[in-house]
Design an enzyme around this catalytic site. Structure first.
Site, short mmCIF file in Angstrom:
data_model
loop_
_atom_site.label_atom_id
_atom_site.label_comp_id
_atom_site.label_asym_id
_atom_site.label_seq_id
_atom_site.Cartn_x
_atom_site.Cartn_y
_atom_site.Cartn_z
N VAL A 84 0.86 -1.18 0.00
CA VAL A 84 0.00 0.00 0.00
C VAL A 84 0.89 1.23 0.00
O VAL A 84 1.95 1.24 0.64
CB VAL A 84 -0.99 0.02 1.19
CG1 VAL A 84 -2.07 -1.04 1.01
CG2 VAL A 84 -0.29 -0.18 2.52
N SER A 85 0.49 2.26 -0.74
CA SER A 85 1.35 3.43 -0.93
C SER A 85 1.42 4.34 0.28
O SER A 85 2.42 5.01 0.49
CB SER A 85 0.86 4.24 -2.12
OG SER A 85 0.91 3.45 -3.28
N THR A 86 0.34 4.41 1.04
CA THR A 86 0.35 5.29 2.21
C THR A 86 0.05 4.49 3.46
O THR A 86 -0.60 3.43 3.39
CB THR A 86 -0.68 6.43 2.07
OG1 THR A 86 -1.99 5.86 1.99
CG2 THR A 86 -0.41 7.29 0.85
N GLN A 145 -3.66 3.60 4.15
CA GLN A 145 -4.36 2.63 3.31
C GLN A 145 -4.35 1.26 3.98
O GLN A 145 -3.44 0.94 4.75
CB GLN A 145 -3.71 2.52 1.93
CG GLN A 145 -3.93 3.73 1.06
CD GLN A 145 -3.22 3.60 -0.28
OE1 GLN A 145 -2.16 2.99 -0.39
NE2 GLN A 145 -3.81 4.18 -1.31
#
Length: 189
Positions: free
Chosen positions: A10-12, A15
């Site tokens: 997940v990018s952040t 998330q």
């Protein structure tokens, strides 16, 4: 015996990887490595690196979608080729890619060809854009950070010989290494 190893990302940090984890578990992953808050554009990721060390010949790397493994197709192609060389297959659930089958290998090779085509297209467009700009009298690249006045000031202070390199750099508001580089540019010009 083949082990299916999952990878999620997940990018952040806010998330939630649950959707990916559920799909990977359902598809048979016995162990899942998850990177949190890491961009797919980065080629080095802590859990990805651990997973790559963990994988053995005969294993299968499983991802929910290709973009979870990486956003850059060139990196994806390189990574899957490295896995193949190590005797590890690759599967992507959403795209239906499975390099253990001839059809999956074909699909991935098509993706690889498209990635190569995309890189060549970008290179061609960049060259054409730079040539067009030059034809209109514009230079490509970044604008110059230091103007002729600053270079002349550095040259004058250096020639006077009564200041240290650090004092000259401070007066011109540049680093010492930049001062030497700008002196060299001026003398080479």
């Amino acid at each position: 015996m083949s082990n299916v190893v999952g990878y999620a990302r997940v990018s952040t940090t806010d998330q939630n990887p649950e959707l990916q984890l559920d799909a990977l578990n359902k598809a048979g992953a016995y162990r899942i490595f998850t990177d949190h808050g890491v961009s797919g554009a980065k080629t080095e990721r802590p859990e990805l690196d651990k997973m790559l060390d963990h994988l053995r010949k005969g294993d299968t790397l499983l991802v929910w979608r290709l973009d979870r493994l990486g956003r850059n197709m060139a990196h994806l192609v390189s990574l899957v080729a490295e896995l193949k060389d190590r005797g590890i297959t690759f599967r992507s659930i959403m795209e239906g890619i499975d390099t253990s089958t001839i059809n999956g290998e074909l699909v991935f090779n098509i993706f690889a060809s498209l990635a190569s085509f995309e890189r060549d297209l970008i290179r061609e467009r960049t060259s054409a854009g730079l040539a067009s700009a030059r034809a209109r009298g514009r230079l490509g690249g970044r604008p110059k950070k230091h103007d002729a006045k600053k270079i002349a000031l550095i040259k004058r202070l250096h020639a006077a010989g009564d200041m240290t390199p650090k004092e000259i750099a401070d007066a011109a508001q540049v680093s010492v290494s930049s001062m030497y580089r700008l002196l060299k540019m001026e003398t080479d010009a």
